[in-house]
Design an enzyme around this catalytic site. Sequence first.
Site, PDB file in Angstrom:
ATOM      1  N   ARG A   1     -18.179  10.104  -0.144  1.00 26.29           N
ATOM      2  CA  ARG A   1     -17.498   8.940  -0.729  1.00 26.29           C
ATOM      3  C   ARG A   1     -16.006   8.986  -0.427  1.00 26.29           C
ATOM      4  O   ARG A   1     -15.387   7.959  -0.135  1.00 26.29           O
ATOM      5  CB  ARG A   1     -17.777   8.873  -2.244  1.00 26.29           C
ATOM      6  CG  ARG A   1     -17.583   7.497  -2.846  1.00 26.29           C
ATOM      7  CD  ARG A   1     -16.179   7.251  -3.349  1.00 26.29           C
ATOM      8  NE  ARG A   1     -15.804   8.288  -4.275  1.00 26.29           N
ATOM      9  CZ  ARG A   1     -14.628   8.920  -4.232  1.00 26.29           C
ATOM     10  NH1 ARG A   1     -13.707   8.576  -3.354  1.00 26.29           N
ATOM     11  NH2 ARG A   1     -14.365   9.896  -5.082  1.00 26.29           N
TER      12      ARG A   1
ATOM     13  N   GLY B   1      -1.393   8.969   4.922  1.00 28.00           N
ATOM     14  CA  GLY B   1      -0.385   9.958   4.566  1.00 28.00           C
ATOM     15  C   GLY B   1       0.633   9.430   3.588  1.00 28.00           C
ATOM     16  O   GLY B   1       1.507   8.631   3.962  1.00 28.00           O
TER      17      GLY B   1
ATOM     18  N   SER C   1       2.793  13.296  -7.714  1.00 30.68           N
ATOM     19  CA  SER C   1       2.765  12.166  -8.647  1.00 30.68           C
ATOM     20  C   SER C   1       3.986  11.259  -8.496  1.00 30.68           C
ATOM     21  O   SER C   1       3.972  10.130  -8.973  1.00 30.68           O
ATOM     22  CB  SER C   1       2.694  12.690 -10.089  1.00 30.68           C
ATOM     23  OG  SER C   1       1.464  13.352 -10.298  1.00 30.68           O
TER      24      SER C   1
ATOM     25  N   TRP D   1      -2.661  17.291   1.645  1.00 34.06           N
ATOM     26  CA  TRP D   1      -3.887  16.888   0.932  1.00 34.06           C
ATOM     27  C   TRP D   1      -4.443  15.593   1.510  1.00 34.06           C
ATOM     28  O   TRP D   1      -4.723  14.649   0.791  1.00 34.06           O
ATOM     29  CB  TRP D   1      -3.644  16.735  -0.587  1.00 34.06           C
ATOM     30  CG  TRP D   1      -3.044  17.944  -1.193  1.00 34.06           C
ATOM     31  CD1 TRP D   1      -1.873  18.037  -1.859  1.00 34.06           C
ATOM     32  CD2 TRP D   1      -3.614  19.273  -1.197  1.00 34.06           C
ATOM     33  NE1 TRP D   1      -1.630  19.327  -2.250  1.00 34.06           N
ATOM     34  CE2 TRP D   1      -2.701  20.107  -1.863  1.00 34.06           C
ATOM     35  CE3 TRP D   1      -4.785  19.844  -0.685  1.00 34.06           C
ATOM     36  CZ2 TRP D   1      -2.910  21.469  -2.050  1.00 34.06           C
ATOM     37  CZ3 TRP D   1      -4.999  21.200  -0.865  1.00 34.06           C
ATOM     38  CH2 TRP D   1      -4.072  21.993  -1.550  1.00 34.06           C
TER      39      TRP D   1
ATOM     40  N   THR E   1      -7.277  13.656   3.269  1.00 33.42           N
ATOM     41  CA  THR E   1      -8.698  13.590   3.640  1.00 33.42           C
ATOM     42  C   THR E   1      -8.820  13.050   5.063  1.00 33.42           C
ATOM     43  O   THR E   1      -8.114  12.100   5.417  1.00 33.42           O
ATOM     44  CB  THR E   1      -9.456  12.681   2.648  1.00 33.42           C
ATOM     45  OG1 THR E   1      -9.349  13.263   1.356  1.00 33.42           O
ATOM     46  CG2 THR E   1     -10.923  12.543   3.031  1.00 33.42           C
TER      47      THR E   1
ATOM     48  N   CYS F   1      -2.664   0.110  -1.910  1.00 35.45           N
ATOM     49  CA  CYS F   1      -3.780   0.836  -1.270  1.00 35.45           C
ATOM     50  C   CYS F   1      -4.478   1.709  -2.311  1.00 35.45           C
ATOM     51  O   CYS F   1      -5.713   1.762  -2.380  1.00 35.45           O
ATOM     52  CB  CYS F   1      -3.277   1.738  -0.151  1.00 35.45           C
ATOM     53  SG  CYS F   1      -2.404   0.881   1.148  1.00 35.45           S
TER      54      CYS F   1
ATOM     55  N   GLU G   1      -5.676  10.493  -5.926  1.00 35.32           N
ATOM     56  CA  GLU G   1      -5.466   9.039  -6.150  1.00 35.32           C
ATOM     57  C   GLU G   1      -4.897   8.795  -7.543  1.00 35.32           C
ATOM     58  O   GLU G   1      -5.308   7.886  -8.254  1.00 35.32           O
ATOM     59  CB  GLU G   1      -6.766   8.244  -5.986  1.00 35.32           C
ATOM     60  CG  GLU G   1      -7.611   8.613  -4.794  1.00 35.32           C
ATOM     61  CD  GLU G   1      -6.965   8.269  -3.472  1.00 35.32           C
ATOM     62  OE1 GLU G   1      -6.002   7.500  -3.475  1.00 35.32           O
ATOM     63  OE2 GLU G   1      -7.407   8.815  -2.453  1.00 35.32           O
TER      64      GLU G   1
ATOM     65  N   PHE H   1       7.057   8.386 -17.365  1.00 31.10           N
ATOM     66  CA  PHE H   1       7.150   9.248 -16.175  1.00 31.10           C
ATOM     67  C   PHE H   1       8.256   8.813 -15.226  1.00 31.10           C
ATOM     68  O   PHE H   1       8.207   9.040 -14.039  1.00 31.10           O
ATOM     69  CB  PHE H   1       5.798   9.323 -15.437  1.00 31.10           C
ATOM     70  CG  PHE H   1       5.185   7.988 -15.140  1.00 31.10           C
ATOM     71  CD1 PHE H   1       5.470   7.339 -13.948  1.00 31.10           C
ATOM     72  CD2 PHE H   1       4.320   7.387 -16.041  1.00 31.10           C
ATOM     73  CE1 PHE H   1       4.899   6.117 -13.675  1.00 31.10           C
ATOM     74  CE2 PHE H   1       3.750   6.162 -15.764  1.00 31.10           C
ATOM     75  CZ  PHE H   1       4.039   5.509 -14.578  1.00 31.10           C
TER      76      PHE H   1
END
Lengths: 402, 249
Positions: A107, A147, A155, A179, A181, A256, A381, A401
Amino acid sequence: MFIFAPTKNNNMPYPYNPPDYFQIDELLSEEHKIVRSAIRDWVNRSVVPVIDQAAHEHKFHERFIKELGELGAFGPFIPTEYGGAGMDHIAYGVIMTELERGDSAIRSTASVHTSLVMYPIFTFGSEEQKRKYLPGLASGDLIGCFGLTEPNQGSDPGGMEAKIKDMGGHYLLNGAKMWITNSSIADIAVVWAKDENGIVRGMVVEKEWTGFSAPETHNKWSLRASVTGELVFDDVKVPKENVFPEIKGLKGPLMCLNSARYGIAWGAIGAAMDCYNTALQYSLERKQFNKPIAAFQLQQKKLAEIVTEITKAQLLAWRLGKLKNEGKATPAQISMAKCNNVEMALNVARESRQILGAMGITGDFPIMRHMMNLESVITYEGTHDIHLLITGSDITGIHAFE
Amino acid sequence: MKILVCVSNVPDTTTKIKLSGDMHSVDLANVQWIINPWDELALTRALELKEASEGKIEKVTVMLVGAKSAEPTMRKALAIGADDAVRVDAEPLDAYFVAGQIAGAIKDENYDLVFCGIESSDYNGSAMGSMLSEFMNIPSVSSVSKVEMDDDQIVVNREIAGGFEVVVPELPFVAIVQKGITKEPRIPSMRGIMMARKKPLKVVEASGLEALTEFVKYEPPQPKAACKMIDADNVAELVDLLHNEAKII
């Protein structure tokens, strides 16, 4: 009499009968159900027989890319003129659920390819960029990666260090992403970097360009059946026509992520349903004290809570899909669904593992693999905590934040 | 050349069948419906033949006798790649009824090759294909495990004890197919699913034909009796029990 028995599959200890406690099937169209059965058939045929070993061996089967392309599982909501299927967002969600029932790694590959590569090229790209990249991405002839995250910026992507410098005829790209994928197998990367004015810009970078390397990250205990790695840019010349013309600022990558998070909210349900299906059937079969363990109250409590949580997550995902189809789903709603459904799936995996006792830790059953995968899914994500803070900010008007 | 593939709408092969309390009906709540697996293989092979025929096979049609609730199964067949679909609007009562309805609905269509699965995975009747060929007054070949096109001929392998025979039937004919006809059923692509939306699905009224059989009731198999274990050395007791208690020797 001829018996048409499904092929015996050692990695599918029980037939897959996912729960539909609130008749949510009635909320799906005829097409959504055909989509579901098609992807489920593919997962049963292509993923289930090999996935346990692939995860053990930390191996990504590249044939998955071609097969997913042939199925049309990449960019299902992209219009047909660019190679997509022109489907709605619920169909995309259903695909994600079925793929993640197979494995979160599969997935993840499809999520990144669709939401983080095809979506931005379709949404922000020039007509030339769309025509050049989308059909190949849809068919699986091209593999994409995305990327945004960097070694020092997770974050807080606004602090990204990757930079582009205007050299007149082209940009010069420098920086590193982490990181990622699909990184080392990708043909193209959608990369976000700041220009000389500190404005985030997006661009399509091709694997072959000088100065671009993509080392793989080893030693993962999660998503072992997919590729994760870095993207390193050392004076990479990016032609100006490869930069997205209009979109500027963090809005681009965040849009995205919204698309990807939406898919994850659906996908996590698949992992949870696979765990529940396994735990329910095991508990009816496994006998202790002369009765099935499903007869014990503590096991029933676990199973009842699991099916309740899955049902709530299904309804959340379905409603979010309707809102997305109507163009009304807000980023905060998507955050809530991703946050809730992934945590739900992780809890379901843990409780299901308990029901299987020691058998739950073996690769004979899919639960432990899902549990380890979901530790990534709850982090990528947008971490679980960040999603809670997005909800917190949305309801209080106070950003915790920033 | 035109191919017809007859399909049935059946419960998923992993369905746990539950009967109603009076044993007169099957509880169909929450049942997932699929294309009968043998029919799905037949459809896949028909499409492979069409694709390899360089235009000689112009059309693959799927045909189903069933209620409107079976249409998702037909839509899936269209998504897999059939060109059009015809549904005879009637509950499929028995093989005679289904065969007669299909024969009636296609009598003016001149199909060159008709595919039927060797049986349907719900009632395992195994009779429809042969009955259809009788109704149509054309040959049929059963237990077909291979179908190839050789110029304008269709060459089939028919399974027989210990091997197979190669048959070239006169067209049109009914091919009653089993596993082996193709490697695995084709999975519809997402684009195929979207295209299926626009493909024709014609509904025709059922003829006045009546079923030849009358359904009475279902009867589940008797539960297994308890197993008696006898010591391997005690052959005398085993013989005694088989003779006096089970009365089979």
